[in-house]
Design an enzyme around this catalytic site. Structure first.
Site, PDB file in Angstrom:
ATOM      1  N   ASN A  32       9.587   4.829   3.782  1.00  0.00           N
ATOM      2  CA  ASN A  32       9.469   4.174   5.323  1.00  0.00           C
ATOM      3  C   ASN A  32      10.569   3.293   5.388  1.00  0.00           C
ATOM      4  O   ASN A  32      12.020   2.479   4.748  1.00  0.00           O
ATOM      5  CB  ASN A  32       8.462   2.898   5.099  1.00  0.00           C
ATOM      6  CG  ASN A  32       7.597   3.317   4.947  1.00  0.00           C
ATOM      7  OD1 ASN A  32       5.975   4.043   5.208  1.00  0.00           O
ATOM      8  ND2 ASN A  32       6.854   3.617   3.506  1.00  0.00           N
ATOM      9  N   HIS A  63       9.345   6.624   9.316  1.00  0.00           N
ATOM     10  CA  HIS A  63      10.013   6.841   7.766  1.00  0.00           C
ATOM     11  C   HIS A  63      11.800   7.068   7.911  1.00  0.00           C
ATOM     12  O   HIS A  63      11.576   7.364   9.208  1.00  0.00           O
ATOM     13  CB  HIS A  63       9.752   7.598   7.112  1.00  0.00           C
ATOM     14  CG  HIS A  63       8.024   7.779   6.120  1.00  0.00           C
ATOM     15  ND1 HIS A  63       7.989   8.151   4.548  1.00  0.00           N
ATOM     16  CD2 HIS A  63       7.790   7.211   7.289  1.00  0.00           C
ATOM     17  CE1 HIS A  63       6.541   7.751   4.999  1.00  0.00           C
ATOM     18  NE2 HIS A  63       6.104   6.392   6.169  1.00  0.00           N
ATOM     19  N   CYS A 121       5.213   9.810   0.845  1.00  0.00           N
ATOM     20  CA  CYS A 121       3.827  10.730   0.880  1.00  0.00           C
ATOM     21  C   CYS A 121       3.449  11.245  -0.221  1.00  0.00           C
ATOM     22  O   CYS A 121       4.405  12.582  -0.400  1.00  0.00           O
ATOM     23  CB  CYS A 121       3.296  11.336   2.258  1.00  0.00           C
ATOM     24  SG  CYS A 121       1.512  11.878   2.160  1.00  0.00           S
ATOM     25  N   HIS A 153       4.701   4.353  13.454  1.00  0.00           N
ATOM     26  CA  HIS A 153       5.132   3.549  11.971  1.00  0.00           C
ATOM     27  C   HIS A 153       5.461   4.698  10.917  1.00  0.00           C
ATOM     28  O   HIS A 153       5.904   5.795  10.910  1.00  0.00           O
ATOM     29  CB  HIS A 153       4.168   3.733  10.635  1.00  0.00           C
ATOM     30  CG  HIS A 153       4.173   4.073   9.181  1.00  0.00           C
ATOM     31  ND1 HIS A 153       3.189   3.293   8.628  1.00  0.00           N
ATOM     32  CD2 HIS A 153       4.627   4.505   8.593  1.00  0.00           C
ATOM     33  CE1 HIS A 153       3.416   3.223   7.400  1.00  0.00           C
ATOM     34  NE2 HIS A 153       3.896   4.737   7.208  1.00  0.00           N
ATOM     35  N   ARG A 194       0.835  -0.885  -0.003  1.00  0.00           N
ATOM     36  CA  ARG A 194      -0.429   0.204  -0.363  1.00  0.00           C
ATOM     37  C   ARG A 194       0.631   1.353   0.178  1.00  0.00           C
ATOM     38  O   ARG A 194       1.268   2.058  -0.756  1.00  0.00           O
ATOM     39  CB  ARG A 194      -0.968  -0.185   1.256  1.00  0.00           C
ATOM     40  CG  ARG A 194      -2.289   1.070   1.438  1.00  0.00           C
ATOM     41  CD  ARG A 194      -1.597   2.548   1.300  1.00  0.00           C
ATOM     42  NE  ARG A 194      -0.857   2.636   2.881  1.00  0.00           N
ATOM     43  CZ  ARG A 194      -0.577   3.652   3.196  1.00  0.00           C
ATOM     44  NH1 ARG A 194      -0.354   4.585   2.909  1.00  0.00           N
ATOM     45  NH2 ARG A 194      -0.193   3.934   4.664  1.00  0.00           N
ATOM     46  N   ASP A 195       1.061   1.174   0.568  1.00  0.00           N
ATOM     47  CA  ASP A 195       2.366   2.676   1.195  1.00  0.00           C
ATOM     48  C   ASP A 195       3.287   2.703   0.231  1.00  0.00           C
ATOM     49  O   ASP A 195       4.113   3.669  -0.425  1.00  0.00           O
ATOM     50  CB  ASP A 195       3.044   3.012   2.531  1.00  0.00           C
ATOM     51  CG  ASP A 195       3.300   4.090   3.168  1.00  0.00           C
ATOM     52  OD1 ASP A 195       3.448   5.142   2.791  1.00  0.00           O
ATOM     53  OD2 ASP A 195       3.064   3.996   3.957  1.00  0.00           O
TER      54      ASP A 195
END
Length: 318
Positions: free
Chosen positions: A255, A215, A246, A213, A21-22
């Site tokens: 990440n 980065h 993002c 979470h 996803r990210d």
């Protein structure tokens, strides 16, 4: 502020893979649905059991994830798998409610400016609208993980006070969230800001599970993990190969890398349930699909005790 005991060696740490996803959401070239499914299955085969597979965002905003339903329908689900997806709004929640999911990850930013850029709403409006999102998901038997972007700093506003993070976490708890995930959207977290945010949440929302979470924008993502462990946090997101960022935040990069995180945890005496060699194989598969070198360090170097043939290494002359 409330403190907690450090996570002891031998404890099981949950590593949640968010690359599908990210990580994928930032790729401009569309990744075929079948390849997304293949990569997710390879990651599961390595022993990972928590995965954020996709996002129910507008296909116009993030065309890469327009195939969310197809990907979720196509993946293999090993025993014990916990499959999640991100939803930014009520429309996304309604789509998610028709799919086989264990939980949905919602999102609101801790800073006003980033929330406007990310979902085009003030923070308070996002929180008010979240009640309907929770209602739809609970009715479908899907858990809710409350997500918070820019929890450790905002690229537009700078410092985000831990009291603001704690206030949003408390609202999530009141809505019925199973946990709150603190997102380091542009890599502004430091050990000090991580410690302050965790302690503020525990003061304002006792009993609410905290996920982290990070980065690696400024190279301290794994140092922040160590701070989280010292504060008793046992759940961490990471992306295969260090993918991610993002699309709605200036300066965002990847990440923390799943292979690097698993390596650090295992070498520090924690249990992850992951076969590191198999995970590196999944990272190579991902790198081949992306078509460029990924930033993960263990992907390049291999495990610490990887052996090399001395006959293939140049001997110094003289």
């Amino acid at each position: 502020m409330t403190t907690a005991s450090p996570v002891t060696e031998g404890s099981r740490i949950t590593v949640c893979e968010v690359g599908p996803r990210d990580g994928f959401q930032n790729e401009k070239t569309f990744i075929p649905t079948a390849k997304k499914i293949e990569i997710a299955n390879a990651l599961f085969a390595s022993g990972l059991r928590h995965m954020q597979v996709t996002s129910f965002v507008s296909p116009r905003a993030v065309p890469q994830l327009a195939d969310a339903e197809e990907v979720l329908a196509g993946i293999d689900r090993p025993e014990g798998a916990w499959v999640t997806a991100l939803v930014p709004n009520l429309r996304g929640a309604e789509r998610a409610a028709t799919c086989k999911l264990d939980a949905v990850h919602t999102v609101v930013s801790a800073s006003e400016t980033h929330n406007l850029k990310n979902v085009n709403r003030p923070v308070e409006q996002s929180l008010e609208e979240m009640a309907a999102v929770f209602e739809v998901l609970k009715a479908a038997g899907i858990g809710v993980e409350g997500g918070m972007a820019t929890a450790f700093g905002c690229p537009f506003e700078g410092v985000v006070p831990p009291e603001q993070v704690a206030r949003i976490a408390r609202r999530y708890q009141e809505l019925g969230a199973d946990s709150v995930s603190l997102g380091d959207t542009t890599g502004m977290a430091t050990p000090q800001t991580v410690r302050a945010a965790i302690r503020a949440i525990r003061e304002a929302a006792p009993g609410l599970e905290i996920h982290l979470h990070f980065h690696n924008t400024r190279g301290v993502g794994l140092a922040c993990v160590m701070t989280g462990l010292a504060e008793g946090v046992t759940h961490y997101d990471a992306a295969v190969g260090g993918l991610g960022g993002c699309p709605f935040a200036a300066g965002a990069t990847g990440n923390i890398c799943t292979e690097d995180l698993v390596y650090l945890l295992q070498e520090s005496g924690y249990e992850t349930g992951v076969d590191l060699d198999a995970l590196i194989g999944a990272a190579r598969l991902t790198q081949g699909q992306i078509g460029r070198p990924l930033p993960g360090q263990v992907l390049k170097a291999g495990p610490r005790l990887k052996r090399h043939d001395p006959k293939l290494t140049v001997t110094a002359a003289g």
